[in-house]
Design a protein around this motif. Structure first.
Motif, PDB file in Angstrom:
ATOM      1  N   ARG A 184      48.419   5.301  17.076  1.00  0.00           N
ATOM      2  CA  ARG A 184      49.669   5.333  17.572  1.00  0.00           C
ATOM      3  C   ARG A 184      49.667   4.944  19.100  1.00  0.00           C
ATOM      4  O   ARG A 184      48.752   5.498  19.992  1.00  0.00           O
ATOM      5  CB  ARG A 184      50.500   6.576  17.367  1.00  0.00           C
ATOM      6  CG  ARG A 184      50.561   6.825  15.704  1.00  0.00           C
ATOM      7  CD  ARG A 184      51.316   8.075  15.634  1.00  0.00           C
ATOM      8  NE  ARG A 184      51.462   8.219  14.018  1.00  0.00           N
ATOM      9  CZ  ARG A 184      52.360   8.864  13.441  1.00  0.00           C
ATOM     10  NH1 ARG A 184      53.203   9.701  14.214  1.00  0.00           N
ATOM     11  NH2 ARG A 184      52.635   9.141  12.303  1.00  0.00           N
ATOM     12  N   LEU A 243      47.456  10.530  17.150  1.00  0.00           N
ATOM     13  CA  LEU A 243      47.236   9.688  18.110  1.00  0.00           C
ATOM     14  C   LEU A 243      46.198   8.569  17.666  1.00  0.00           C
ATOM     15  O   LEU A 243      46.319   7.446  17.976  1.00  0.00           O
ATOM     16  CB  LEU A 243      47.605  10.106  19.406  1.00  0.00           C
ATOM     17  CG  LEU A 243      48.659  10.967  19.808  1.00  0.00           C
ATOM     18  CD1 LEU A 243      48.634  11.391  21.093  1.00  0.00           C
ATOM     19  CD2 LEU A 243      50.153  10.121  19.608  1.00  0.00           C
ATOM     20  N   SER A 264      59.646   9.641  21.440  1.00  0.00           N
ATOM     21  CA  SER A 264      59.937   8.253  20.938  1.00  0.00           C
ATOM     22  C   SER A 264      60.428   8.248  19.397  1.00  0.00           C
ATOM     23  O   SER A 264      61.299   7.518  19.146  1.00  0.00           O
ATOM     24  CB  SER A 264      58.604   7.476  21.121  1.00  0.00           C
ATOM     25  OG  SER A 264      58.840   5.962  20.685  1.00  0.00           O
ATOM     26  N   LEU A 265      59.784   9.080  18.595  1.00  0.00           N
ATOM     27  CA  LEU A 265      60.445   9.120  17.000  1.00  0.00           C
ATOM     28  C   LEU A 265      61.647   9.449  16.818  1.00  0.00           C
ATOM     29  O   LEU A 265      62.481   8.937  16.167  1.00  0.00           O
ATOM     30  CB  LEU A 265      59.182   9.909  16.372  1.00  0.00           C
ATOM     31  CG  LEU A 265      57.829   9.442  16.155  1.00  0.00           C
ATOM     32  CD1 LEU A 265      56.897  10.397  15.651  1.00  0.00           C
ATOM     33  CD2 LEU A 265      57.970   7.998  15.453  1.00  0.00           C
ATOM     34  N   ILE A 287      51.276  13.654  23.003  1.00  0.00           N
ATOM     35  CA  ILE A 287      52.160  13.714  21.939  1.00  0.00           C
ATOM     36  C   ILE A 287      53.652  14.122  22.140  1.00  0.00           C
ATOM     37  O   ILE A 287      54.461  13.956  21.513  1.00  0.00           O
ATOM     38  CB  ILE A 287      51.568  15.119  21.040  1.00  0.00           C
ATOM     39  CG1 ILE A 287      51.865  15.458  19.880  1.00  0.00           C
ATOM     40  CG2 ILE A 287      51.879  16.338  21.946  1.00  0.00           C
ATOM     41  CD1 ILE A 287      51.549  14.210  18.841  1.00  0.00           C
ATOM     42  N   PHE A 319      50.911   5.751  22.052  1.00  0.00           N
ATOM     43  CA  PHE A 319      51.487   6.808  22.890  1.00  0.00           C
ATOM     44  C   PHE A 319      50.356   7.375  23.805  1.00  0.00           C
ATOM     45  O   PHE A 319      49.229   7.603  23.457  1.00  0.00           O
ATOM     46  CB  PHE A 319      52.228   7.864  22.046  1.00  0.00           C
ATOM     47  CG  PHE A 319      53.291   7.408  21.321  1.00  0.00           C
ATOM     48  CD1 PHE A 319      54.554   6.695  21.655  1.00  0.00           C
ATOM     49  CD2 PHE A 319      53.120   7.204  19.841  1.00  0.00           C
ATOM     50  CE1 PHE A 319      55.422   6.123  20.968  1.00  0.00           C
ATOM     51  CE2 PHE A 319      54.002   6.842  19.033  1.00  0.00           C
ATOM     52  CZ  PHE A 319      55.169   6.215  19.538  1.00  0.00           C
ATOM     53  N   GLU A 326      55.304  12.529  24.331  1.00  0.00           N
ATOM     54  CA  GLU A 326      55.935  11.088  24.298  1.00  0.00           C
ATOM     55  C   GLU A 326      56.129  10.398  22.814  1.00  0.00           C
ATOM     56  O   GLU A 326      57.260   9.903  22.537  1.00  0.00           O
ATOM     57  CB  GLU A 326      54.859  10.147  24.963  1.00  0.00           C
ATOM     58  CG  GLU A 326      55.418   8.707  25.136  1.00  0.00           C
ATOM     59  CD  GLU A 326      54.343   7.623  25.850  1.00  0.00           C
ATOM     60  OE1 GLU A 326      54.443   6.465  25.489  1.00  0.00           O
ATOM     61  OE2 GLU A 326      53.335   8.265  26.322  1.00  0.00           O
ATOM     62  N   MET A 327      55.115  10.691  22.030  1.00  0.00           N
ATOM     63  CA  MET A 327      55.523  10.383  20.611  1.00  0.00           C
ATOM     64  C   MET A 327      56.480  10.955  19.992  1.00  0.00           C
ATOM     65  O   MET A 327      57.382  10.372  19.163  1.00  0.00           O
ATOM     66  CB  MET A 327      54.179  10.618  19.861  1.00  0.00           C
ATOM     67  CG  MET A 327      54.227  10.042  18.471  1.00  0.00           C
ATOM     68  SD  MET A 327      52.995  10.847  17.362  1.00  0.00           S
ATOM     69  CE  MET A 327      53.285  12.448  17.037  1.00  0.00           C
ATOM     70  N   ASN A 328      56.618  12.402  20.094  1.00  0.00           N
ATOM     71  CA  ASN A 328      57.714  13.034  19.435  1.00  0.00           C
ATOM     72  C   ASN A 328      58.974  12.572  20.025  1.00  0.00           C
ATOM     73  O   ASN A 328      59.960  12.301  19.243  1.00  0.00           O
ATOM     74  CB  ASN A 328      57.463  14.610  19.787  1.00  0.00           C
ATOM     75  CG  ASN A 328      56.450  15.258  19.493  1.00  0.00           C
ATOM     76  OD1 ASN A 328      55.604  14.709  18.254  1.00  0.00           O
ATOM     77  ND2 ASN A 328      56.152  16.613  19.706  1.00  0.00           N
TER      78      ASN A 328
END
Length: 81
Positions: A22, A17, A33-34, A27, A24, A29-31
């Motif tokens: 990135r 991040l 979203s991807l 983590i 987000f 939220e990132m996972n």
């Protein structure tokens, strides 16, 4: 059928991040979203090439990363290590 290419998910890699700036808050939220972005575009019969760096030091290890990839709607996945 469409063919998709992606790479460098770094699922579960908290430091990515900051390292890659990135956008987000965390983590999870990132996972989400991807994976959601891929599910919005790639259909079940499409081909998805994942060009490395799927996960890094994520909680749950390989099994957790494999579960996240299995949640993708596209089931014709080619992982290039």
């Amino acid at each position: 059928m469409d063919i998709w290419f992606t790479s460098d998910f770094h699922l579960g890699h908290k430091n990515v991040l900051a390292f890659q700036d990135r956008p987000f808050d965390n983590i999870d939220e990132m996972n989400h979203s991807l994976l959601s972005s891929i599910n919005e575009r790639a259909k079940a019969n499409d081909i998805l090439y994942i060009l490395g760096d799927v996960a890094y030091k994520n909680e749950g290890g390989f099994a957790a990363a494999a579960d996240m990839i299995a949640s993708l709607r596209c089931k014709n996945i080619r992982l290039i290590l």
